[in-house]
Design a protein around this motif. Structure first.
Motif, short mmCIF file in Angstrom:
data_model
loop_
_atom_site.label_atom_id
_atom_site.label_comp_id
_atom_site.label_asym_id
_atom_site.label_seq_id
_atom_site.Cartn_x
_atom_site.Cartn_y
_atom_site.Cartn_z
N ASN A 85 18.89 -49.54 -3.80
CA ASN A 85 19.30 -49.95 -2.02
C ASN A 85 19.02 -48.47 -1.32
N LYS A 86 18.51 -48.69 -0.10
CA LYS A 86 18.52 -47.42 0.56
C LYS A 86 19.80 -47.33 1.44
N GLN A 87 20.51 -48.34 1.29
CA GLN A 87 21.90 -48.00 2.17
C GLN A 87 22.79 -47.54 1.03
N ASN A 88 22.68 -47.35 -0.25
CA ASN A 88 23.47 -47.03 -1.14
C ASN A 88 23.41 -45.39 -0.86
N ARG A 89 24.47 -44.84 -0.91
CA ARG A 89 24.44 -43.36 -0.50
C ARG A 89 24.43 -42.27 -2.06
N PHE A 90 24.28 -42.78 -2.95
CA PHE A 90 24.31 -42.04 -4.27
C PHE A 90 23.36 -41.02 -4.23
N TRP A 91 21.93 -41.29 -4.04
CA TRP A 91 20.85 -40.26 -4.12
C TRP A 91 21.12 -39.46 -2.83
N LYS A 92 21.67 -39.65 -1.73
CA LYS A 92 21.73 -38.87 -0.72
C LYS A 92 22.86 -37.72 -1.08
N VAL A 93 24.11 -38.16 -1.64
CA VAL A 93 25.12 -37.23 -2.30
C VAL A 93 24.50 -36.34 -3.12
N ILE A 94 23.65 -36.71 -4.23
CA ILE A 94 23.05 -35.87 -5.35
C ILE A 94 22.21 -34.89 -4.58
N SER A 95 21.55 -35.54 -3.59
CA SER A 95 20.46 -34.70 -3.06
C SER A 95 21.19 -33.55 -2.42
N ALA A 96 22.43 -33.83 -1.61
CA ALA A 96 22.95 -32.65 -0.87
C ALA A 96 23.61 -31.85 -1.93
N ILE A 97 24.48 -32.20 -2.63
CA ILE A 97 25.18 -31.40 -3.82
C ILE A 97 24.26 -30.43 -4.36
N TYR A 98 23.08 -30.62 -4.89
CA TYR A 98 22.07 -29.89 -5.43
C TYR A 98 20.89 -29.30 -4.61
N HIS A 99 20.87 -29.53 -3.54
CA HIS A 99 19.97 -28.88 -2.30
C HIS A 99 18.81 -29.34 -3.15
N GLU A 100 18.28 -30.60 -3.41
CA GLU A 100 16.95 -31.13 -3.94
C GLU A 100 16.46 -32.09 -3.25
N ASP A 101 15.22 -32.33 -2.98
CA ASP A 101 14.52 -33.51 -2.25
C ASP A 101 14.25 -34.43 -3.21
N LEU A 102 14.62 -35.52 -2.98
CA LEU A 102 14.55 -36.43 -4.13
C LEU A 102 13.95 -37.79 -3.60
N SER A 103 12.54 -37.62 -3.43
CA SER A 103 11.78 -38.60 -3.08
C SER A 103 11.50 -39.53 -4.01
N THR A 104 11.01 -39.23 -5.16
CA THR A 104 10.84 -40.05 -6.25
C THR A 104 11.68 -40.55 -7.32
N ASN A 105 11.57 -41.43 -7.93
CA ASN A 105 12.36 -41.81 -9.21
C ASN A 105 12.35 -40.86 -10.04
N LYS A 106 11.23 -40.02 -10.50
CA LYS A 106 11.22 -39.23 -11.47
C LYS A 106 11.86 -37.87 -11.11
N GLU A 107 11.71 -37.56 -9.75
CA GLU A 107 12.39 -36.30 -9.14
C GLU A 107 14.13 -36.60 -9.30
N LYS A 108 14.48 -37.90 -9.09
CA LYS A 108 16.03 -38.24 -9.10
C LYS A 108 16.31 -37.94 -11.00
#
Length: 163
Positions: free
Chosen positions: A40-63
């Protein structure tokens, strides 16, 4: 929306090098449809992980890759339950995931519960088997509006650094 028995459809994201396990409760309707955690794009989990590790997480594989690169496993406390849609408040008749079995094949020493529902079922069914006291953090769900994205990033950063 009617009640239905839902069986967890996703394999854990894990490898033998993992040291930290982040546990949600059960994938949302959207995550079940998309076959990936926190879809769900409204869930902030991947935004949090992206910000912590300074990674662009566009795809599920990157996540998946960023979690494993930082020795973080991801799964949920619940294997199956009766639930209405994605409503944590409606959860009943829980069967937990086999967290002890997952931990046996890793270096996991820290468990972080993403929200109170995850914590509730982890403590009820699993803590006495894993002997790991969880760190409980606020849910990254958009339904948890009392925490800003910035505050979630701060709390998750601190917990991951201490782990």
């Amino acid at each position: 929306m009617k009640e239905e028995r839902v069986v967890h459809p996703l394999a854990p994201i894990v490898d033998e090098e993992c040291e930290i396990l982040i546990l949600g409760s059960l994938p949302s309707v959207k995550s079940r449809e998309e076959h990936f955690y926190y879809a769900n794009k409204q869930n902030r989990f991947w935004k949090v992980i992206s910000a912590i590790y300074h990674e662009d997480l566009s795809t599920n594989k990157e996540k998946e890759e960023v979690l494993l690169k930082h020795h973080i496993a991801l799964w949920d406390s619940i294997h199956s339950c009766i639930i209405k849609g994605s409503s944590d408040a409606s959860i009943k008749d829980v069967i937990p995931n086999d967290i002890p079995q997952l931990i046996n094949h890793t270096h996991i020493h820290t468990i972080i519960c993403n929200g109170k529902t995850s914590e509730k079922y982890y403590k009820k069914y699993l803590e006495d088997k894993t002997h790991i006291t969880p760190i409980t953090l606020p849910s990254t769900s958009s339904a948890n509006a009392s925490y800003s994205l910035e505050k979630l990033i701060e709390l998750y950063t601190n917990a991951l650094k201490q782990a």
